[in-house]
Design a protein around this motif. Structure first.
Motif, short mmCIF file in Angstrom:
data_model
loop_
_atom_site.label_atom_id
_atom_site.label_comp_id
_atom_site.label_asym_id
_atom_site.label_seq_id
_atom_site.Cartn_x
_atom_site.Cartn_y
_atom_site.Cartn_z
N ASP A 22 -7.57 2.53 4.06
CA ASP A 22 -8.38 2.09 2.92
C ASP A 22 -7.56 1.30 1.91
OD1 ASP A 22 -10.59 3.23 3.95
OD2 ASP A 22 -10.63 4.99 2.62
N LYS A 23 -6.38 1.83 1.61
CA LYS A 23 -5.50 1.19 0.62
C LYS A 23 -5.07 -0.20 1.11
CE LYS A 23 -2.99 1.96 -3.20
NZ LYS A 23 -3.58 2.40 -4.45
N SER B 264 -7.65 -7.62 0.52
CA SER B 264 -8.70 -8.43 -0.10
C SER B 264 -8.17 -9.15 -1.35
CB SER B 264 -9.88 -7.53 -0.48
OG SER B 264 -9.51 -6.68 -1.56
N LYS B 265 -7.03 -8.72 -1.85
CA LYS B 265 -6.47 -9.34 -3.07
C LYS B 265 -5.42 -10.40 -2.75
CE LYS B 265 -7.38 -5.27 -5.87
NZ LYS B 265 -6.82 -3.99 -6.33
N ALA C 261 0.85 -1.21 0.00
CA ALA C 261 0.00 0.00 0.00
C ALA C 261 0.87 1.25 0.00
CB ALA C 261 -0.93 -0.01 1.21
N ASP D 55 -6.72 -2.16 3.26
CA ASP D 55 -7.89 -3.06 3.19
C ASP D 55 -8.10 -3.56 1.77
OD1 ASP D 55 -8.44 -2.93 5.83
OD2 ASP D 55 -10.00 -1.40 5.68
N ASP D 56 -7.96 -2.62 0.82
CA ASP D 56 -8.15 -2.95 -0.59
C ASP D 56 -7.17 -4.05 -1.02
OD1 ASP D 56 -8.88 -2.71 -3.34
OD2 ASP D 56 -7.11 -1.42 -3.64
#
Lengths: 300, 300
Positions: free
Chosen positions: A291-292, A298-299, A280, A294-295
């Motif tokens: 936010d970054k 998820s990947k 991130a 978490d994003d």
């Protein structure tokens, strides 16, 4: 509580230029300024994750006060020692087609200042985390990380050391919870060439034999390898994305690892969280935001 | 009262390096930081001479506040406009075998900010001195010095303009009390080669014909030539000494000229004082001190 120590925090002054010419007058067309230093970065990322932590270390002058101000504006807690001389250094980063850096020395730190730091370190309690990160200013003895760990040795504190060469090798006897050299630093420490993951695991295990509990070897875009305190080897790849800035990416991994471990008490989950957090930062203009992270999590 | 205007004050961050390599990581072994900007320099030298003056202009952020703090610590009075965005720029000076400079842009200045400056300028009274010095940030219209002089035209204020090219040529119609281009800037303004003192006098007189009252042409180590408002030509040599730092030397001449003129009401004495003050800065690590000026004055 998590504590970070930064002996020589900085302000990083980023100047954007069309071209950088030595021995000439150059003009920047945009400037940014950020607090810098490895422990500072760890604290800021923890703040972004809303994980309580306290930044310790030495600051001086108006630049030092600005470092403290920004840390507090970002929601962080600090307990710096304000020196009565000099100013905290400004490290200059010149961004043109290529990057030029000029790092400052910063203020002198005296034995009496170090005594003040040791007093602050006495507040750390059993089960707390302590992050010792970064190189040592010239005015401070090379043995400082070892000395700190020796002083805290009987307190059962989880110490994370992000340093290189002797600075790292000297602390292993005090059984740090985590060390995080990258593969280049690992090769340097043993003066070897590492040709494969197996080579990396071999030498990472040596660091573990010397005392480290968990050994995390970061390998940039190639992901990282964790040797857990139970001897398990876990490899993880980085998520896809465009690298914008690698400064602070390793420090973000440290912050992510601690955050993930505190949340799950699981070392593999901590590694996943570390990877998302380090990436991130690499995919952002400054340090990882929640936010970054978490994003990217998820990947993975 | 004497007022100075600095539209884009700076902190000058001087880093001393053994060597400066572009596109690499460099380390400095000593740093210093000073307020910078031409009007700021004039004010600091006047402060050193204990001559009351007020520094006007725009500052922003923690660096702007530091500029103000240092000015006040040096015994000066300021009436800056604090912008609510950005930070005052840090100009980086890298001192190795040769010097490399990287100058910042600084904060954006809006038309509304300029309006605030015009309000401040209304406090200037008949007989006061106003120093307009330095280049203009990109966000400010090129006509600013002309606009300020036009606004103050009917007030009988002694305006000193230290600027170059069109910035200077445009204000001459408003009859500045003093202008101080150096011989290189003079040649540039008329796009000519100046081969002798006579040539310099010829073109300096043209600036006078265009409106300037007193024209002072500085020539570095070759001294300077003053064309007085009565058409008299006075040449002066610089005192002997070792040049350490020429930054701020021209600004110090301006401060010295005003100080000498206020003291004696004699233009030739003012020139002598300007020369001692400019040289005192050139022979020092930073700006001229009162002692150094007195010392050199006794040698002229």
């Amino acid at each position: 509580m998590i504590y970070t120590v930064t002996l020589n925090p900085s302000l990083d002054y980023v100047m954007h230029l069309d071209q950088m010419n030595a021995h000439c007058v150059n003009r920047s067309n945009k400037e940014e300024i950020y607090p810098g230093g490895k422990g500072i970065n760890v604290s800021i990322v923890l703040n972004n994750l809303r994980i309580p932590n306290k930044a310790l270390g030495f600051i001086a002058g108006f630049t030092g006060k600005e470092i403290e101000n920004v840390m507090k504006q970002l929601g962080g807690d600090t307990d710096f020692i304000l020196l009565d001389r000099g100013i905290s250094r400004i490290n200059v980063k010149l961004e043109a087609d290529k990057e030029t850096e000029i790092n400052g020395m910063g203020p002198q730190i005296t034995p009496s200042d170090l005594k003040d730091l040791y007093i602050k370190l006495e507040q750390i309690e059993e089960g707390d985390f302590l992050v010792l990160a970064g190189s040592i200013p010239k005015s401070v003895p090379d043995s400082i990380y070892k000395d700190i760990m020796k002083m805290l040795a009987n307190k059962n504190i989880n110490v994370v050391v992000d340093a290189t060469k002797d600075l790292l090798l000297n602390v292993l006897q005090y059984k740090p919870f985590l060390i995080k050299p990258n593969h280049i630093e690992l090769a340097e420490m043993f003066n070897v060439t590492l040709n494969s993951d197996d080579d990396i695991v071999t030498y990472a295990r040596k660091l573990q034999e010397m005392g480290a509990q968990n050994v995390l070897i970061s390998m940039g875009g190639d992901g990282s390898i964790l040797i857990t305190n139970e001897g398990e080897v876990v490899k993880i790849s980085v998520p896809e994305g465009t690298v914008i800035n690698t400064v602070g990416s390793g420090d973000s991994m440290v912050a992510g690892f601690i955050a993930g471990y505190l949340k799950t008490k699981d070392l593999k989950q901590a590694l996943k969280f570390a990877t998302a957090t380090g990436s991130a930062t690499a995919f952002s203009t400054w340090l990882a935001t929640s936010d970054k992270i978490d994003d990217l999590l998820s990947k993975l």
